[in-house]
Design a protein around this motif. Structure first.
Motif, PDB file in Angstrom:
ATOM      1  N   ALA A 170      18.979  16.228 -46.912  1.00 25.61           N
ATOM      2  CA  ALA A 170      18.216  17.116 -47.606  1.00 25.61           C
ATOM      3  C   ALA A 170      17.428  16.645 -48.828  1.00 25.61           C
ATOM      4  O   ALA A 170      16.245  16.801 -49.057  1.00 25.61           O
ATOM      5  CB  ALA A 170      18.764  18.315 -47.750  1.00 25.61           C
ATOM      6  N   ALA A 171      18.324  15.773 -49.388  1.00 29.17           N
ATOM      7  CA  ALA A 171      17.592  15.181 -50.608  1.00 29.17           C
ATOM      8  C   ALA A 171      16.580  14.237 -50.361  1.00 29.17           C
ATOM      9  O   ALA A 171      15.448  14.148 -51.091  1.00 29.17           O
ATOM     10  CB  ALA A 171      18.838  14.358 -51.267  1.00 29.17           C
ATOM     11  N   TYR A 172      16.691  13.464 -49.178  1.00 30.45           N
ATOM     12  CA  TYR A 172      15.700  12.412 -48.808  1.00 30.45           C
ATOM     13  C   TYR A 172      14.475  13.062 -48.349  1.00 30.45           C
ATOM     14  O   TYR A 172      13.104  12.455 -48.332  1.00 30.45           O
ATOM     15  CB  TYR A 172      16.071  11.504 -47.932  1.00 30.45           C
ATOM     16  CG  TYR A 172      17.238  10.434 -48.440  1.00 30.45           C
ATOM     17  CD1 TYR A 172      16.814   9.486 -49.177  1.00 30.45           C
ATOM     18  CD2 TYR A 172      18.704  10.797 -48.454  1.00 30.45           C
ATOM     19  CE1 TYR A 172      17.847   8.325 -49.838  1.00 30.45           C
ATOM     20  CE2 TYR A 172      19.651   9.849 -49.064  1.00 30.45           C
ATOM     21  CZ  TYR A 172      19.198   8.640 -49.475  1.00 30.45           C
ATOM     22  OH  TYR A 172      20.054   7.706 -50.371  1.00 30.45           O
ATOM     23  N   MET A 173      14.893  14.177 -47.465  1.00 35.61           N
ATOM     24  CA  MET A 173      13.735  14.838 -46.792  1.00 35.61           C
ATOM     25  C   MET A 173      12.741  15.738 -47.899  1.00 35.61           C
ATOM     26  O   MET A 173      11.620  15.831 -47.742  1.00 35.61           O
ATOM     27  CB  MET A 173      14.122  15.888 -45.886  1.00 35.61           C
ATOM     28  CG  MET A 173      14.663  15.424 -44.410  1.00 35.61           C
ATOM     29  SD  MET A 173      13.463  14.357 -43.697  1.00 35.61           S
ATOM     30  CE  MET A 173      12.149  15.577 -43.526  1.00 35.61           C
ATOM     31  N   ALA A 174      13.595  16.178 -48.788  1.00 40.34           N
ATOM     32  CA  ALA A 174      12.860  16.695 -50.197  1.00 40.34           C
ATOM     33  C   ALA A 174      11.761  15.786 -50.625  1.00 40.34           C
ATOM     34  O   ALA A 174      10.717  16.092 -50.959  1.00 40.34           O
ATOM     35  CB  ALA A 174      13.915  17.131 -51.325  1.00 40.34           C
ATOM     36  N   GLU A 175      12.153  14.567 -50.863  1.00 38.30           N
ATOM     37  CA  GLU A 175      10.832  13.634 -51.387  1.00 38.30           C
ATOM     38  C   GLU A 175      10.144  13.039 -50.427  1.00 38.30           C
ATOM     39  O   GLU A 175       8.887  13.266 -50.916  1.00 38.30           O
ATOM     40  CB  GLU A 175      11.822  12.477 -51.974  1.00 38.30           C
ATOM     41  CG  GLU A 175      12.571  12.497 -52.968  1.00 38.30           C
ATOM     42  CD  GLU A 175      11.993  13.065 -54.238  1.00 38.30           C
ATOM     43  OE1 GLU A 175      11.273  12.217 -54.758  1.00 38.30           O
ATOM     44  OE2 GLU A 175      12.142  14.265 -54.652  1.00 38.30           O
ATOM     45  N   ILE A 176      10.397  13.201 -49.063  1.00 45.65           N
ATOM     46  CA  ILE A 176       9.519  12.941 -48.201  1.00 45.65           C
ATOM     47  C   ILE A 176       8.351  14.088 -48.126  1.00 45.65           C
ATOM     48  O   ILE A 176       7.080  13.937 -47.880  1.00 45.65           O
ATOM     49  CB  ILE A 176      10.120  12.808 -46.822  1.00 45.65           C
ATOM     50  CG1 ILE A 176      10.706  11.589 -46.830  1.00 45.65           C
ATOM     51  CG2 ILE A 176       8.969  12.814 -45.707  1.00 45.65           C
ATOM     52  CD1 ILE A 176      11.640  11.194 -45.646  1.00 45.65           C
TER      53      ILE A 176
END
Length: 317
Positions: A170-176
């Protein structure tokens, strides 16, 4: 009778006749290709002649029931973890763009923490949560609880794997997703708000459809990475692909062929996902770029650039 050149002569320079021009030679390309072919031949010879690969063992365990069941667990865990990561990532991305400083700070803190700690550490932490909290309760804060359960019973290896991989993703998808939302021009948002559209409707009808072109490609890469990241759950005794082959070679001592079985299955799964990703990218890039992204099959083709066509027609003066 004179022959006109194909290029206009500049001042002080004689005209250049390109009628008989030939493509430029690249001898180092042939040298590098020969080196690659030699190395590929040596690798193929090693794979065929080295008996330690034990290809018969690979074929015997390739479609074994336990291995196929482990592959199913890997795929199921990938789907669930990515679903958690995408849904929570959208909320975090919107929170990071919120005008509320508290929501924006909390979303940034979440991204900072889960991107700054290894996924393996997070998996082990969730699996051993019972050492920190013996019971999990749901009720009024600092008051009576309505539902209570033993943490060691509630946090199974599957739930620990979903929490560890999903929350980290979720942390990586938030930035994407945040990057995709920021790629939409602010003028379109202001125009939608001038027409009386709410922020939620503007996000759903205006911003997200345009941002998908920038969100889909890295999301596809994250799905492929998630398939490989599921191998981390083997440390918490989750019966995924890697844990299954480890259990087999710990019993039979056939380490290399069982690892080859796992590698082949991972390559099959990621290749299928890569083909799907290329089709989705081509769909969302229509009308946005002059040249659509190359598909997976295009990378397998060796295309030679044709030489430029030269007009050899001669004109009489």
């Amino acid at each position: 009778m004179t022959a006109l050149t194909d290029r206009t002569a500049t001042a002080g320079e004689p005209p250049v006749d390109v009628a008989d021009a030939v493509p430029r030679r690249h001898p180092w390309r042939w040298v590098s290709a020969a080196v690659v072919l030699v190395l590929a031949a040596q690798l193929a010879h090693l794979l065929v002649t080295n008996p330690r690969f034990q290809w018969r063992v690979v074929l015997r365990y390739f479609n074994a029931e336990s291995v196929v069941r482990g592959m199913g667990t890997t795929l199921l865990l990938t789907v669930i973890a990515m679903a958690v990561g995408i849904v929570l990532g959208v909320l975090l991305a919107v929170g990071r763009l919120s005008r509320n400083p508290l929501i924006r700070s909390l979303s940034g803190l979440y991204v900072w923490f889960f991107r700054g700690t290894p996924a393996l550490v997070q998996l082990i932490f969730w699996y051993n949560l019972s050492q920190l909290v013996t019971r999990l309760s749901l009720g009024i804060p600092f008051g009576p609880s309505f539902i209570s359960a033993d943490t060691n019973t509630l946090i199974t290896p599957m739930l620990a794997a979903i929490l560890g991989l999903g929350l980290n993703e979720a942390a990586y998808m938030a930035e994407i997703i945040r990057g995709g939302l920021l790629s939409v021009e602010q003028g379109q948002v202001e125009a939608a708000q001038a027409l009386g559209m709410t922020r939620l409707r503007t996000l759903r009808r205006i911003v997200l459809p345009q941002a998908m072109r920038f969100i889909v490609p890295p999301t596809g890469s994250q799905v492929i990475n998630m398939v490989k990241a599921t191998s981390l759950v083997s440390v918490i005794a989750m019966a995924d692909m890697l844990y299954t082959v480890q259990a087999i070679y710990n019993r039979t001592f056939q380490t290399i062929p069982l690892l080859i079985v796992a590698c082949i299955w991972y390559l099959i799964i990621t290749s299928i996902l890569y083909v799907g990703q290329s089709f989705i990218e081509r769909r969302y890039s229509r009308g946005a770029t002059r040249q659509a992204p190359r598909s997976f099959l295009d990378f397998l083709k060796i295309r030679r650039t044709p030489p430029p066509v030269v007009d050899r027609t001669e004109h009489t003066a």
